[in-house]
Design a protein around this motif. Sequence first.
Motif, short mmCIF file in Angstrom:
data_model
loop_
_atom_site.label_atom_id
_atom_site.label_comp_id
_atom_site.label_asym_id
_atom_site.label_seq_id
_atom_site.Cartn_x
_atom_site.Cartn_y
_atom_site.Cartn_z
N GLY A 45 1.50 5.88 12.66
CA GLY A 45 0.61 6.96 13.12
C GLY A 45 0.53 8.10 12.13
N VAL A 46 1.11 7.93 10.96
CA VAL A 46 1.09 9.02 9.96
C VAL A 46 0.83 8.47 8.57
N VAL A 47 0.37 9.35 7.70
CA VAL A 47 0.29 9.05 6.26
C VAL A 47 0.99 10.18 5.51
N VAL A 48 1.33 9.87 4.28
CA VAL A 48 1.96 10.88 3.41
C VAL A 48 0.90 11.35 2.43
N THR A 49 0.61 12.62 2.44
CA THR A 49 -0.45 13.10 1.54
C THR A 49 0.10 13.60 0.21
N ASP A 50 1.33 14.12 0.21
CA ASP A 50 1.87 14.68 -1.03
C ASP A 50 3.40 14.55 -1.04
N HIS A 51 3.92 14.36 -2.22
CA HIS A 51 5.39 14.39 -2.38
C HIS A 51 5.81 15.81 -2.76
N ALA A 52 7.00 16.19 -2.36
CA ALA A 52 7.50 17.53 -2.69
C ALA A 52 9.01 17.44 -2.90
N VAL A 53 9.41 16.95 -4.09
CA VAL A 53 10.85 16.78 -4.31
C VAL A 53 11.43 18.06 -4.91
N ARG A 54 12.74 18.14 -4.85
CA ARG A 54 13.43 19.31 -5.40
C ARG A 54 14.10 18.95 -6.72
N SER A 55 14.33 19.94 -7.54
CA SER A 55 14.95 19.69 -8.86
C SER A 55 16.12 20.61 -9.11
#
Length: 728
Positions: free
Chosen positions: A513-523
């Motif tokens: 029921g969901v999609v992933v639109t953007d990744h947001a990883v930490r560094s």
Amino acid sequence: MKDMTASILPSGQICYGGDWNPDQWPEETVTEDIALMKEAGVNLVSLAIFSWAKLEPEKGRYHFAWLRDIMDQCAEAGIYVDLATGTASPPVWIAREDRSSLPVDVHGTRLEFGSRQQYCPSSPLYRDRSRALARALAEEFGDHPALVMWHVNNEYGCHTLQCYCDNCEREFQEWLERKYQSIDELNDAWNTHFWAQKYTDFSQIHAPRDMPTFKNAAHELDYWRFSDAQLLRLYLAEVNELRSQTPSIPITTNFMGEFEGLDYWEWAQHVDIVSDDSYPDPALVGGAHEVAFTADLMRNLGGGKPFILMEQVTSAVQWRPQNTPKRPGQFALWSMQRVARGADGVLQFQWRQSPGGAETFHGAMVMHSGKRSRFWPEVTQLGRDLDAVSDVVGGRVEADVAIVVDWDAMRARKLSVGPIEAGESFAAARAWHRTLWERNVTCDLISRDSDLSGYRVVIVPEVFIDYPDLARRLEAAAEAGTQVVVAAPTGVVNESMRAILGGYLGSLADLLGVVVTDHAVRSPDVARWSKSDQAVFDHRVDRITRAVGVPGAQPHHALEVTSPALERALDTIGSPTPLMTSGMWGEYVQATQPASAATEPMWLNDEVEVIAQFSGRDGCDLAGWPAITRRQVGKGAAWYIATDLEAVSRDALLRVIGAYARVDTTGADLPDGIERVRRADITFYLNHSDRAVQLSGIVGRDLISGHQVSGHAVIAPRSTMAVTHTDD
Ligand code: GLA
Ligand code: ZN
């Protein structure tokens, strides 16, 4: 895989023994070895793994008399033989006759003779001579009474996995042509339209040696697949010789756990018995879990049938920078742990410690000091203990929970350039497995093609490639009542490393029921404060900089729990605030059919429940966006986790999912350090702790001590109880 008899040894015992390299010893030692083997209860030895130079001292001149003599002695002593084809280390005459039989590394350097595994997988000379040797051995020893199993080669790919020589390059081009048929297909699949990589003919494609900068990941992934296929072809060439001579002798080749180079789901189709080499570091607290994880993997590679632990060490290895020995009792404990999880054999590298060479200081069943070593009593004791639990031979392990592990997706994840470097092989699967293991929930590790019916929970962690067929079957499983748990990053690329367009998760989006639109990883590992300046920023003077927020430099994400059940679970663990933590991975998740504007965090429709959301505590830009979602599907549900949960969070979430799925978690109430696993009619209690532990409510006979238990039992530190439920 053929269905061979349930037991490898005619006696029905658990196999016990190891690699034996008698060719490095004088005859007296061989005689002494056989006597010591009897004392230790050894019933199976792997012979001739590295004996090619002695078996075929010159091209085509075989010298088998010494081996026959040793096998005769084994037969007389009642010791069975897992006979190797001897092809793991080709003799010097192969390297001298044809230098191109030596492999070339990624820098273009040819690797010389003088170590081992120095063959190019595409070398015609190596292929012909290894096949011929396998055939000659099968003709010579195929009907020998001691022979119970063939051991083809040794640890394929361990040192030389990818060879970058011209022979390999040519074969790679042919392999690509067979796969893609036309060069345009390849150009599209690899997206060579970018960076002017377009080819007009297959003959232009190089082996991916060193390049100026990032390689095309699709090119590399295909090279990994090609290299895997080359080694499999070598293996099958030997197997064909053996099968035609000795159709009833089972064949194995020793795997190396979750080794990235070979897709063991594929290889397992071609062995009769799965066998594994496993060397967890006793200096790491995670050693016991590693045993459990690899054992579960091996059992499932064989479709649930028993496997053999082909190699482990009694004491310490020699190949780490520091080599800590196993602690007293740990050799037996980790052996029993494997038996509990499906092993029908416990073999060691090696029987007798080498007097010289690269592995002089690698431990063995007979150490340099002989019977005076502290390990000798442990070696003989384990022989007796394994005999005592031999009722378990052929027995199965049942599991309600499964975790999908996919080699190709793991490789794709490793080869992907960004968003973040991958960790060890199957890192996410290991993490979920560990949480279950800590709670004594037995779990299977399954392939993307495995039958899902019968599992109450199926976890799909970090399966980077989108597999439409898997998505369909997960959906059917959820409809039928399974809790399907998908964890990021999953479904990000296709099998050619091309990004899934329009929202990641691809074919899983409908189910979740969901999609992933953007990744947001930490560094967090970026220590400097800006690109050009290593200087430490000083908040007293750097008045602009001190006002800049950098949540991306934090190593963790914080999550706020929105589900009361999850909040209660955290409370039970002793984490009373409704906060969870995860690692560096984060992403923006939206409903497949958003009810409101997609830029609003509160975007979901009624179908998808938010279980936890990213918190704004550290100025996180994901604040308010869903981190864990759940969608009811038929009689089951589909969960999505958009981050890499840490131990407490994983445990809490699994408690909630386990409650929905009615998974038995009573094992979680056992005292600290106790692992409980049931195999067939025997329940193993393994005490990994340093203390004697008292258990209650146990009724049955402990096969290891021979004692009847009715109620309370005490297990000594680092030891095992194997309780049978069948009445005597
Ligand atoms: C591998 C090899 C063995 C030996 C051991 C040492 O597993 O198969 O021949 O080198 O490593 O740990
Ligand atoms: Zn090569």
